[in-house]
Write an enzyme that holds these catalytic residues in place. Structure first.
Site, PDB file in Angstrom:
ATOM      1  N   HIS A  90      28.870 -96.803 -40.315  1.00  8.52           N
ATOM      2  CA  HIS A  90      30.008 -95.896 -40.139  1.00  8.52           C
ATOM      3  C   HIS A  90      29.601 -94.694 -39.283  1.00  8.52           C
ATOM      4  O   HIS A  90      30.334 -94.289 -38.373  1.00  8.52           O
ATOM      5  CB  HIS A  90      30.498 -95.435 -41.516  1.00  8.52           C
ATOM      6  CG  HIS A  90      31.642 -94.476 -41.480  1.00  8.52           C
ATOM      7  ND1 HIS A  90      32.959 -94.881 -41.547  1.00  8.52           N
ATOM      8  CD2 HIS A  90      31.675 -93.123 -41.368  1.00  8.52           C
ATOM      9  CE1 HIS A  90      33.742 -93.822 -41.499  1.00  8.52           C
ATOM     10  NE2 HIS A  90      32.987 -92.737 -41.380  1.00  8.52           N
ATOM     11  N   GLU A  91      28.423 -94.137 -39.566  1.00 11.22           N
ATOM     12  CA  GLU A  91      27.957 -92.990 -38.786  1.00 11.22           C
ATOM     13  C   GLU A  91      27.647 -93.391 -37.341  1.00 11.22           C
ATOM     14  O   GLU A  91      27.915 -92.634 -36.406  1.00 11.22           O
ATOM     15  CB  GLU A  91      26.720 -92.368 -39.448  1.00 11.22           C
ATOM     16  CG  GLU A  91      26.990 -91.727 -40.804  1.00 11.22           C
ATOM     17  CD  GLU A  91      28.035 -90.631 -40.757  1.00 11.22           C
ATOM     18  OE1 GLU A  91      28.122 -89.917 -39.730  1.00 11.22           O
ATOM     19  OE2 GLU A  91      28.778 -90.473 -41.746  1.00 11.22           O
TER      20      GLU A  91
END
Length: 207
Positions: A90-91
């Protein structure tokens, strides 16, 4: 701000944050686990990535647009390997999709760092003090992403996990743990809203 200036400022900001927070030992279980979980992700979609862990009990993670991604030990304590991989993916999504860059630009525009650079006549970060870089880093860590950006980063994460034959269902359980910890009305980490709503969306998408 040019990409080169963004890179320079990002490098200096993460160096300052790393000096202000306790990084886990390189031979610690956290570091070894993170190295294993990020194997093959040194470069993703042309982005050079750098991973590390802060010895902080909160469930948190953030990304700097230069590709630096930091996880908090509290998050690794609460999540299994597949869930941590989802958080990392996600990051990476925030970096690859330009969300972190836009958040950084907003943080810089509102910071004392920009005023200091302007006052010196410099367009680079070379003149910034530790306190100015620290303030900029805190603004970035606490930056608010829109629901659209969060959904885009989630979708990116799912595709990245699928590409590496990893467990995409872990995205849902990771978000449920964050919902249980912080509630659906508060933030997902310090900067990611509505974890419960996002878990519901992923459940309907994946099932």
């Amino acid at each position: 701000m040019s990409d080169q200036q963004m890179q320079q400022l990002g490098d200096q900001t993460i160096a300052q944050l790393d000096s202000e927070n306790q990084l886990v030992a390189t031979n610690s279980q956290y570091a070894e686990r993170l190295a294993n979980l990020t194997k093959g992700w040194d470069v993703v979609d042309g982005n050079n990535l750098d991973f590390n862990v802060y010895q902080v009990p909160e469930m948190n993670a953030f990304a700097v647009p230069n590709g630096s991604i930091r996880l908090y030990s509290g998050l690794m304590d609460e999540m299994n390997d597949d869930e941590v991989r989802y958080v990392i993916a996600h990051e990476i999504g925030h970096v690859a999709l330009g969300h972190s860059k836009r958040a950084f630009q907003v943080a810089y525009a509102a910071s004392a760092a920009r005023e200091a650079a302007a006052a010196s006549g410099s367009s680079t970060a070379a003149v910034l003090s530790s306190s100015e870089l620290g303030e900029l880093g805190e603004k970035l860590i606490n930056a608010q992403f829109s629901q659209r950006q969060e959904n885009e980063a989630d979708d990116y994460a799912i595709e990245l996990l699928k590409e590496h034959d990893m467990d995409v269902e872990a995205s849902i359980s990771a978000l449920r743990k964050l919902e249980a910890k912080y509630g659906n009305d508060s933030s997902f980490f310090s900067s990611h809203p509505a974890s419960g709503d996002r878990a519901n969306r992923l459940e309907s998408t994946l099932n």
